[in-house]
Enzyme design. Structure first.
Site, PDB file in Angstrom:
ATOM      1  CE  LYS A 230      -3.074   2.638   3.070  1.00 53.17           C
ATOM      2  NZ  LYS A 230      -3.710   2.659   4.410  1.00 53.17           N
ATOM      3  CG  ASP A 235      -5.449   8.510   4.564  1.00 51.01           C
ATOM      4  OD1 ASP A 235      -6.274   9.125   3.857  1.00 51.01           O
ATOM      5  OD2 ASP A 235      -5.781   7.642   5.393  1.00 51.01           O
ATOM      6  CE  LYS A 242      -6.140   9.290   8.052  1.00 49.21           C
ATOM      7  NZ  LYS A 242      -6.648   8.206   8.893  1.00 49.21           N
ATOM      8  CG  ASP A 253      -1.973   5.434   5.178  1.00 51.77           C
ATOM      9  OD1 ASP A 253      -1.882   4.410   5.883  1.00 51.77           O
ATOM     10  OD2 ASP A 253      -3.022   5.788   4.625  1.00 51.77           O
ATOM     11  CG  ASP A 312      -9.646   8.020   7.103  1.00 51.26           C
ATOM     12  OD1 ASP A 312      -8.584   8.084   6.459  1.00 51.26           O
ATOM     13  OD2 ASP A 312      -9.693   8.068   8.342  1.00 51.26           O
ATOM     14  CD  GLU A 314      -6.607   5.753   2.427  1.00 50.24           C
ATOM     15  OE1 GLU A 314      -5.490   5.362   2.786  1.00 50.24           O
ATOM     16  OE2 GLU A 314      -7.497   6.075   3.238  1.00 50.24           O
ATOM     17  NE  ARG A 316     -10.660  -0.990   4.054  1.00 58.59           N
ATOM     18  CZ  ARG A 316     -11.182  -1.221   5.263  1.00 58.59           C
ATOM     19  NH1 ARG A 316     -12.321  -1.896   5.366  1.00 58.59           N
ATOM     20  NH2 ARG A 316     -10.589  -0.785   6.348  1.00 58.59           N
TER      21      ARG A 316
END
Length: 462
Positions: A230, A235, A242, A253, A312, A314, A316
């Protein structure tokens, strides 16, 4: 300062050869907490009075400089990386391990020193560090690939998003390819939008264009192992924005991509007899007028429609498209690594990544190796009952559950949908960050689970 020209942190700077030491190095003694005072009185009587006055008890991470050398507490002896505490605590200079160690214990102690000596100095003025005289009997090739991979993962995670966007992540991968002879291709622009709609949707609001990084190495007729990392370089949470406190660490992230690239570098360095493929969907989840929205429906690369319930979640989504691509060539095993859920941290804390796998033998092997190598993983179930949590009334699947239960398991189940049951699939939900320094683990970006995965893969293919 043009930080793009600053070299990555070198693990080699933590060591020196015996014939390179101009003065006698300071000896380091590993002291257990059980009977610490008696041990010092017996082995180093000249240091006993000072150890008593300073309250040295051999507690893990405790250090004390004496006239007889540096005392380094190893506690109950359960952390083989304990020597890392000395590397992070002492002043610059040369040191030498005085305690007699052999085999795996010696290797892990030396690795602990290397990992404890790590300093992220990319934005600081250069300064001298600590150096350990290379211990006789340590497998240099093994330690080099483990230390180099860990330093690489830490550096990539520690670099702020301004200097580690999708293009920078691609450049870091390109550097590995150039050095090793691996083949590299980048999918971007119109090709990305057409072939990878979920990756495109997540990254479309960012000023930095998204990319799908695709590296391959090894002989085509070897067992095919595909890593998927990933690569969300920052993010913000998207429209499900957030809070500031939660956003502060989101440069990490892309920790799954950093760890996947580090694992790939270990596999190449060891010349594992595999055909390795590394896929990194590299994006930034930003906020703009064209950001994807809760309630939107997108069609994944494999044709499944996916309802968005929370922007949030995202990671996956970008992994799903990459997993579809990975599965198209039918590899023997697909392994994904991602900083995917806070639920994993609630369940197991920051140090212990859960491992999910359709190949239970592989997961148990990785767990066992992780215990032996101080690189722990904890097997978790792909509990199919919770597939119900991903139901959607308007699409084939909802990408996140609304009930809050079993968040890490549910995320892993979502990812599993994009890998055919005929292909072995393993997923790590890791934190990629050390929130409080421990021996061999400075605060900051971290490599997690990759030495355990490497050992399990090595056993599988050799």
């Amino acid at each position: 300062m043009d930080v793009s020209e600053v070299p990555m942190t070198r693990w080699q700077d933590a060591f020196e050869e015996p014939d390179e030491t101009p003065d006698a190095p300071c000896p380091i003694w590993l002291v257990p907490s059980a009977g610490a005072a008696a041990w010092v009185e017996s082995e180093l009587p000249g240091a006993a009075d000072m150890a008593l006055r300073m309250g040295f008890s051999g507690e893990l991470g405790q250090t004390l400089m004496t006239s007889d050398g540096l005392l380094c507490g190893v506690g109950e002896g359960r952390d083989p990386l304990a020597l890392g505490a000395a590397a992070s605590a002492v002043a610059k200079g040369s040191y030498q391990l005085a305690s007699p160690l052999k085999g795996q214990a010696l290797h892990l102690a030396t690795l602990g020193w290397a990992l404890g000596a790590y300093r992220f100095r990319r934005y600081l003025k250069a300064s001298e560090g600590v150096r350990l005289v290379w211990p006789e009997g340590v497998d240099r090739a093994r330690l080099e690939r483990e230390a180099a991979a860990t330093y690489l993962a830490r550096d990539l995670v520690n670099i702020p998003a301004e200097d580690m966007g999708p293009s920078d992540l691609a450049a870091a991968t390109s550097a590995i390819a150039d050095r090793t002879g691996a083949r590299l291709s980048i999918v971007e622009g119109a090709a990305l939008a057409e072939g990878f709609p979920l990756i495109q949707a997540v990254g479309r609001a960012a000023a930095t264009p998204s990319k799908l990084i695709d590296l391959t190495w090894g002989k085509d007729d070897a067992p095919k192992i595909t890593l998927v990392g990933k690569g969300v370089c920052f993010d913000s949470g998207g429209l499900n924005l957030k809070g500031g406190r939660s956003m502060g660490l989101m440069k990490k992230d892309m920790g799954g991509a950093a760890n996947a690239l580090a694992l790939a570098s270990m596999m190449i360095a060891a010349e594992l007899p595999v055909r390795l493929r590394l896929l990194i969907p590299a994006v930034e989840n930003a906020v703009a007028g064209n950001a994807f929205r809760p309630g939107d429906v997108f069609r994944a690369r494999n044709g499944d429609t996916v309802e968005i319930s929370n922007t949030d979640a995202e990671g996956r989504l970008v992994l799903a498209d990459a997993l579809c691509l990975a599965a198209e060539e039918r590899p023997d095993h697909i392994i994904s690594l991602a900083t995917l859920t806070g639920a994993a941290r609630v369940a197991l804390g920051p140090d212990l990544p859960p491992i999910y796998s359709t190949d239970e033998t592989f997961a148990q092997c990785a767990h066992k190796e992780g215990e032996a190598l101080a690189d722990p993983l904890w097997p978790m179930p792909l509990w199919s009952r919770y597939d119900d949590f991903l139901r959607s009334s308007i699409a084939d699947v909802n990408h996140a559950s609304a009930n809050g239960f079993a968040g890490s398991i549910v995320a892993a189940l979502f990812l599993r949908r994009f890998v055919p049951s005929t292909i072995a699939y393993t997923h790590l939900d890791l934190y990629a960050w050390t929130p409080a320094a421990r021996p061999g683990r400075p605060m900051g970006g971290e490599a997690m689970g990759i030495r355990a995965l490497f050992a399990a893969l090595d056993q599988r293919v050799r």
